[in-house]
Design a protein around this motif. Structure first.
Motif, short mmCIF file in Angstrom:
data_model
loop_
_atom_site.label_atom_id
_atom_site.label_comp_id
_atom_site.label_asym_id
_atom_site.label_seq_id
_atom_site.Cartn_x
_atom_site.Cartn_y
_atom_site.Cartn_z
N LYS A 119 12.33 29.47 39.03
CA LYS A 119 13.62 28.90 39.41
C LYS A 119 14.61 30.00 39.78
CE LYS A 119 13.09 24.93 36.34
NZ LYS A 119 13.00 23.87 37.29
N LYS A 120 15.70 29.59 40.45
CA LYS A 120 16.80 30.51 40.76
C LYS A 120 17.95 30.20 39.82
CE LYS A 120 15.82 31.49 45.53
NZ LYS A 120 16.27 31.50 46.90
N TYR A 121 18.63 31.24 39.38
CA TYR A 121 19.76 31.11 38.49
C TYR A 121 20.94 31.90 39.03
CZ TYR A 121 16.32 29.38 35.18
OH TYR A 121 15.32 28.65 34.58
N ASP A 139 16.32 35.30 41.16
CA ASP A 139 15.11 34.51 41.36
C ASP A 139 14.14 34.90 40.25
OD1 ASP A 139 13.10 32.95 42.35
OD2 ASP A 139 12.80 34.10 44.19
N LEU A 140 13.89 33.99 39.32
CA LEU A 140 13.03 34.29 38.18
C LEU A 140 11.64 33.68 38.41
CD1 LEU A 140 13.01 35.69 35.43
CD2 LEU A 140 13.77 33.53 34.42
N PRO A 141 10.66 34.51 38.78
CA PRO A 141 9.31 34.00 39.06
C PRO A 141 8.63 33.40 37.84
CG PRO A 141 9.61 36.21 39.95
CD PRO A 141 10.76 35.93 39.02
N GLU A 145 20.19 25.68 39.62
CA GLU A 145 20.59 25.38 41.00
C GLU A 145 21.51 24.17 41.11
OE1 GLU A 145 17.19 26.85 43.90
OE2 GLU A 145 16.36 25.74 42.19
N THR A 146 21.58 23.32 40.07
CA THR A 146 22.49 22.18 40.10
C THR A 146 23.85 22.53 39.49
OG1 THR A 146 21.80 21.29 37.96
CG2 THR A 146 20.55 20.56 39.92
#
Length: 103
Positions: free
Chosen positions: A59-61, A78-80, A35-36
């Motif tokens: 996180k989201k990628y 969105d990787l749970p 996300e950054t």
């Protein structure tokens, strides 16, 4: 728990799938940014179009798929995070072949 290079302990999740173009399997490079905007990982699909990567879960990628002769594709994933086990998510991509204009 695995320890990442930055020393943070985290759970990892697996992302796997196929890169295709219609019925054809495509060898492609897939780059994952967090996300950054920092590169979180990179993988290459094999001749069967299959890819596999382990990333920090929860996180989201942003995934960018590049293959010679095909339009690049970028999507958000969105990787749970798994609960007591490694989470496995399947995500496949269908690329569009670049066609040269007729003269």
């Amino acid at each position: 728990y695995p320890i990442l290079a930055d020393g943070v302990t985290t759970n990892l999740s697996i992302l796997k799938g196929l890169i295709t173009s219609g019925e054809s399997k495509v060898e492609a490079t897939i780059e994952f940014k967090n996300e950054t905007g920092a590169i979180a990982g990179k993988t290459v699909s094999n001749e069967s179009g299959s890819y596999f990567i382990t990333l920090a879960g929860g996180k989201k990628y942003t995934a960018t798929i590049n293959a010679t002769g095909y339009q690049p594709q970028t999507i958000t994933i969105d990787l749970p995070l798994g609960k007591g086990t490694t989470f496995i998510k399947e995500e496949s991509f269908d690329l569009i072949k670049i066609v040269a204009p007729e003269k």
